[in-house]
Design a protein around this motif. Sequence first.
Motif, short mmCIF file in Angstrom:
data_model
loop_
_atom_site.label_atom_id
_atom_site.label_comp_id
_atom_site.label_asym_id
_atom_site.label_seq_id
_atom_site.Cartn_x
_atom_site.Cartn_y
_atom_site.Cartn_z
N GLN A 40 59.04 21.30 62.21
CA GLN A 40 60.03 22.38 62.22
C GLN A 40 60.28 22.89 60.81
N ILE A 41 60.76 24.14 60.73
CA ILE A 41 61.21 24.68 59.45
C ILE A 41 62.65 25.17 59.61
N LYS A 42 63.38 25.08 58.53
CA LYS A 42 64.79 25.46 58.53
C LYS A 42 64.92 26.97 58.34
N CYS A 43 65.70 27.59 59.23
CA CYS A 43 65.94 29.03 59.17
C CYS A 43 67.44 29.29 59.29
N ALA A 44 67.84 30.48 58.90
CA ALA A 44 69.23 30.87 59.01
C ALA A 44 69.46 31.54 60.36
N GLY A 45 70.39 30.97 61.14
CA GLY A 45 70.75 31.55 62.42
C GLY A 45 71.94 32.47 62.26
N ASP A 46 72.60 32.82 63.35
CA ASP A 46 73.76 33.71 63.31
C ASP A 46 74.89 33.12 62.48
N ASN A 47 75.32 31.94 62.81
CA ASN A 47 76.45 31.32 62.12
C ASN A 47 76.11 29.99 61.46
N ALA A 48 74.89 29.50 61.70
CA ALA A 48 74.51 28.20 61.16
C ALA A 48 73.00 28.14 60.99
N ASP A 49 72.57 27.16 60.22
CA ASP A 49 71.13 26.96 60.07
C ASP A 49 70.55 26.45 61.38
N LYS A 50 69.29 26.78 61.61
CA LYS A 50 68.62 26.42 62.85
C LYS A 50 67.24 25.89 62.50
N MET A 51 66.82 24.84 63.17
CA MET A 51 65.48 24.29 62.99
C MET A 51 64.56 24.93 64.03
N ILE A 52 63.49 25.57 63.54
CA ILE A 52 62.55 26.28 64.42
C ILE A 52 61.24 25.50 64.48
N ASN A 53 60.78 25.21 65.68
CA ASN A 53 59.51 24.52 65.86
C ASN A 53 58.38 25.48 65.49
N ILE A 54 57.42 25.01 64.71
CA ILE A 54 56.35 25.91 64.25
C ILE A 54 55.48 26.43 65.39
N LEU A 55 55.44 25.74 66.51
CA LEU A 55 54.66 26.22 67.65
C LEU A 55 55.29 27.47 68.28
N ASP A 56 56.58 27.69 68.02
CA ASP A 56 57.27 28.86 68.57
C ASP A 56 57.15 30.09 67.68
#
Length: 149
Positions: A40-56
């Motif tokens: 996963q990589i760390k991304c900025a979501g609406d109100n908090a950081d979000k971990m995004i799976n690289i397969l997505d």
Amino acid sequence: MKIKAEQDLSCNEIEVIIKYPQKDKQVHRILDFLQSFDMQIKCAGDNADKMINILDIYYIESVDKKTFVYLEHAVYRTDFRLYQLKNKLQTYGFVQISKSCILNINALDSIRPLFNSRMEATLKNGEKVNINRNYLNGVKKALGGDQEK
């Protein structure tokens, strides 16, 4: 290729065993895919950081010194630089397609030629991105040689 799955109630976690006669490109791709499954990589979501799976991830683009991660139906911003993500993700099916964009080959649906030796990639969600001619060889290599989808 044979795939066999069996339930074992005594297991605490999933175990994958790959048997092969020779470690070829197909085996390497399977291993890379399995290793990327939980990455996963760390991304900025609406109100908090979000971990995004690289397969997505469909593709990652740099615009005005900001890096954006594009999913099927969402876009997130990350603090990583494009070159950092390129280096980190290249063994997991990501390839640079222009100076400011890297593409997840696994999200690719088709490629068609455009004028001036460029190509247009259509992704599985219907979105289209251009492949600059300077990066065509890298895309062909990622697809497995001369093979085009």
